[in-house]
Scaffold this active site. Structure first.
Site, PDB file in Angstrom:
ATOM      1  N   ASP A  38       0.818  -1.224   0.000  1.00 23.79           N
ATOM      2  CA  ASP A  38       0.000   0.000   0.000  1.00 23.79           C
ATOM      3  C   ASP A  38       0.851   1.274   0.000  1.00 23.79           C
ATOM      4  O   ASP A  38       0.604   2.201   0.784  1.00 23.79           O
ATOM      5  CB  ASP A  38      -0.913   0.041   1.237  1.00 23.79           C
ATOM      6  CG  ASP A  38      -1.624  -1.274   1.523  1.00 23.79           C
ATOM      7  OD1 ASP A  38      -1.930  -2.002   0.566  1.00 23.79           O
ATOM      8  OD2 ASP A  38      -1.865  -1.568   2.714  1.00 23.79           O
ATOM      9  N   GLU A 208     -11.240  -1.095  -3.098  1.00 25.12           N
ATOM     10  CA  GLU A 208     -10.515  -0.351  -2.052  1.00 25.12           C
ATOM     11  C   GLU A 208      -9.392   0.450  -2.698  1.00 25.12           C
ATOM     12  O   GLU A 208      -9.273   0.513  -3.925  1.00 25.12           O
ATOM     13  CB  GLU A 208      -9.928  -1.340  -1.034  1.00 25.12           C
ATOM     14  CG  GLU A 208      -8.976  -2.354  -1.650  1.00 25.12           C
ATOM     15  CD  GLU A 208      -8.669  -3.527  -0.727  1.00 25.12           C
ATOM     16  OE1 GLU A 208      -9.393  -3.728   0.256  1.00 25.12           O
ATOM     17  OE2 GLU A 208      -7.688  -4.253  -1.019  1.00 25.12           O
TER      18      GLU A 208
END
Length: 326
Positions: A38, A208
């Site tokens: 991420d 997401e």
């Protein structure tokens, strides 16, 4: 013999081909060692920064590291720029940092605790520091977003600065994405004209990891699709005229290459508009790994066609060429 000696002396005086050819440095992928996912990329003070999730079991995700580089190839690790000791309400699953510089301060937004309902403590927090390497301290003493609005799990936050200077929080898991207008000191939100705080902007197939940037007056909205532990995790995008859309999915631009790595997703973008250079910073899973948390941070070039569409990205082991952050 005289002519031979003269020729040899002339050759000796010339620089060799090897000496005159500069070796072009490449970042290589992954760009730094360790299990990190991420990644949020930023440029501060002519230096590249990457803020990733420490990719481990949730109960071990109690801190965030950062990495800095002058040229995208050599990276320095900054240990524990924030940890749960500084955030009393957070105890695990410190995820997906997003960072912004404002008024000589650095604000680090993060998810924590992986809450599954409104009855649990956790959500999206904010930390603040005087330097990009921290140390960061809790800005609010509580989460900024601690409940499910419009069905969006309060994780995977991104802060977008619009052309008018307004900052927005864009976030959401569980296949829903919200946008909210941040107030000046990032302690809360300002209502939209209709009185709402959280507007849903979920495009088709969104899961997401939202990200937004502007290019040539258009808003590029990007996100991750698929399951993060699987090989088909990927990134898709849409283009809109405002940060609120409407956003119609255009297609995938980042995905696995079974010859190189799987699970390529949850990204950010480094932009140098003057040089028309764009880099996508993302995580992927090496072919040798089956553990869902074994993810590494990589960088590859991102290009556009003449109509402004993002071209499919080729994931590589070589990475990108050295580039100063100016």
């Amino acid at each position: 013999m005289k002519h031979l000696i003269s020729s040899l002396l002339l050759l000796a005086a010339l620089p060799s081909f090897a000496q005159s050819t500069k070796t072009i440095k490449q970042s290589g992928n992954p760009v730094f060692s360790g299990w990190y996912a991420d990644p949020e990329a930023a440029i501060f003070n002519h230096k590249y920064w990457v803020y990733p999730t420490y990719s481990a079991k949730y109960k071990e995700q109690v801190f965030l590291d950062a990495f800095s580089s002058d040229d995208l190839t050599s990276w320095k690790k900054h240990d524990h720029i924030l940890d749960t000791a500084a955030v009393k309400w957070a105890n695990k699953a410190m995820w997906a940092p997003a960072i912004v510089q404002k008024d000589k301060k650095y604000y680090l937004f993060f998810g924590a605790n992986d809450i599954q309902s409104d009855q649990e403590i956790g959500g999206i927090g904010v930390a603040v520091a005087d330097k990009p390497e921290g140390p960061f301290k809790d800005h609010l003493g509580k989460p900024l977003v601690d409940k499910f609005y419009n069905g969006a799990q309060p994780i995977d936050q991104f802060v977008f600065k619009d052309k008018d200077g307004q900052y927005y929080l864009i976030y959401g898991g569980w296949q829903h994405c919200n946008i909210a207008k941040l107030n000046k000191d990032f302690t809360g939100f300002l209502p939209f004209d209709d009185g709402k705080i959280f507007k849903e902007i979920t495009p088709e197939h969104y899961v997401e990891g939202p990200y937004m940037f502007m290019r040539n007056g258009k808003y590029y909205f990007m996100w991750s699709e698929g399951g993060w532990t699987g090989p088909d995790y990927s990134v898709a995008y849409a283009i809109g005229d405002t940060p609120f859309g409407p956003f119609k999915r255009i297609g995938k631009i980042l995905k696995q290459d079974p010859k190189i790595a799987t699970g390529a997703g949850h990204h950010s973008v480094i932009m140098n508009e003057k040089k028309n250079q764009y880099y996508i910073v993302y995580h992927r899973r090496p072919l040798t790994e089956t553990d869902g948390n074994h993810r590494v941070t990589c960088i590859d070039e991102m290009k556009f066609d003449q109509d402004g569409n993002i071209l499919p990205i080729k994931i590589t082991n070589e990475g990108v060429k050295a580039q100063k952050a100016k």
